[in-house]
Scaffold this active site. Sequence first.
Site, mmCIF file in Angstrom:
data_model
loop_
_atom_site.group_PDB
_atom_site.id
_atom_site.type_symbol
_atom_site.label_atom_id
_atom_site.label_comp_id
_atom_site.label_asym_id
_atom_site.label_seq_id
_atom_site.Cartn_x
_atom_site.Cartn_y
_atom_site.Cartn_z
ATOM 1 N N HIS A 220 0.814 -1.478 0.133
ATOM 2 C CA HIS A 220 0.091 -0.131 0.029
ATOM 3 C C HIS A 220 0.643 1.168 0.009
ATOM 4 O O HIS A 220 0.426 2.118 -0.536
ATOM 5 C CB HIS A 220 -0.914 -0.037 0.947
ATOM 6 C CG HIS A 220 -0.297 0.686 2.985
ATOM 7 N ND1 HIS A 220 0.612 -1.060 3.436
ATOM 8 C CD2 HIS A 220 0.045 1.217 3.020
ATOM 9 C CE1 HIS A 220 0.249 -0.526 4.097
ATOM 10 N NE2 HIS A 220 0.494 0.999 4.485
ATOM 11 N N ASP A 255 0.083 -7.886 0.980
ATOM 12 C CA ASP A 255 0.851 -6.350 1.705
ATOM 13 C C ASP A 255 2.040 -5.693 1.361
ATOM 14 O O ASP A 255 3.107 -4.984 2.045
ATOM 15 C CB ASP A 255 0.419 -6.018 2.592
ATOM 16 C CG ASP A 255 -0.040 -4.593 2.594
ATOM 17 O OD1 ASP A 255 -0.209 -3.477 1.129
ATOM 18 O OD2 ASP A 255 0.044 -3.833 3.358
ATOM 19 N N SER A 335 4.881 2.340 7.472
ATOM 20 C CA SER A 335 4.855 1.554 7.198
ATOM 21 C C SER A 335 5.399 0.552 5.719
ATOM 22 O O SER A 335 5.928 1.687 5.172
ATOM 23 C CB SER A 335 3.075 1.915 5.711
ATOM 24 O OG SER A 335 1.778 1.345 6.543
#
Length: 474
Positions: A220, A255, A335
């Site tokens: 993402h 992911d 992230s």
Amino acid sequence: MPTPAQQVAFGRPAAVGGSFAGDRPTPPPRPLPPPPPEAVLRAFAPAESGARGLQEPPGGRPGRRRTATGPWWKADARSDPWRDPYAPAGLGGPAVYDDEAGQPGPLVVDAKGRRKLRLRDLSVRVSVLVVLAVLLVAAVGGGAGYLLTRTADETPLLAPGTQLNEVNEGVAREPGSVADIAERVTPTVVSIEVRLGEAGATGSGVVIDGENGYIVTNNHVISGADGVEGAEIRAVFFDGSGSAARIVGRDPASDIAVIKVEKPGLLTAALGSSDAVVVGDPVVAIGSPLGLASTVTSGIVSALDRPVRLSGEGSDTNAVISAVQTDAPINPGNSGGALVNGAGEVIGINTAIASLGGGSVGLGFAIPIDTARDIAEQLISTGQAVHASLGVNARSVTDGTRDGALVVNVEPDSPAAAAGIREQDVIIAVDGEPVGSSEELVVQVDAHEPGETIRIELVRGGSSTTVEATLEQA
């Protein structure tokens, strides 16, 4: 009243008239003391035979007052009965005091037993000494206060060339401390900048192959730039230098993504094993939260195998991970960064947070490094990752005593359809492992490879049954 036994033991015999018996022996007479030695007589006896009182003081007749050489001699010393060894002794009346308190001297005791000083009985000499002492103390205290509180107007405001003190001894940092881990691992974590025209986003990444320039991150973080004309991905390193990056491969189902930079000689992170992690282990999160590069936070592993559904906003990520949960503060921008154990080994890729207001509330989730390593190796080898599929859509249900995954749709010609799984079946276990939610079902299936056969326990019509399904590639 004494008892008869006490009368016999302690009473006076009947033949005795007084307190003691008459035949009590008479004590022998006391011997007279010997005469004093000749030396004592010469020193203290009167100078003349038959004289009374003490001898004359050394050096002549007594003075009119006491002196340092004769402190006990006065003119009336000879007639002082307390100084005359021949003065007769007699029993007089009680002492008579000349003051209303009934006690002589400057110290008196009042009716409550408190001792007080009576100033009028102090001599003039003592009073003068007390006054002088008080004045001296006041003068010294006042002078000291003046010297300590006065303003030094003559001191200049600026002092060119001033150098402050410095500690020469270094601070020792134990191996395995947060500072030691940060020093070793931070150079292997990069900031990732994604630009889409005027818009942009930031994230983090971990160097997994420094020789070839491979960096693992989250899907993402970079998915918005894939295939978009004019989009740019840039990796910024620990030393502040940057390099353009290309997408090697990305996997929305986990992911995980891998990018590549043309910058040889990068420091590679040490990848550990998430299977060796236990709840309570200390961990350190390193990344670029809120765009602040090389940020380090610390905490512990607060849970393992936590099913977490990921759906990045503006991304095609649609994954369920069996996450490592930590209370190390993680914020947007972390992230793709590293979750590191006490040995400086990466045990997870920071991916998501549980938040009510958009920031960290102490719960973060990381993809286990074993999963991230497997997906990254597939992406580097083929550009894509392979996952097993059962072919059902489900949602979490409970009857109050048992949780499970309710099948709401079965794909035609899927492993589930071939195994006889129907809609409204409730899957409660896979290969003996309990399934308490739809997320846990996805995690259990994804832990197997395509082509493997699994046993599925389900509830249908109030009764339990077990079927076997051979998984296929998603």
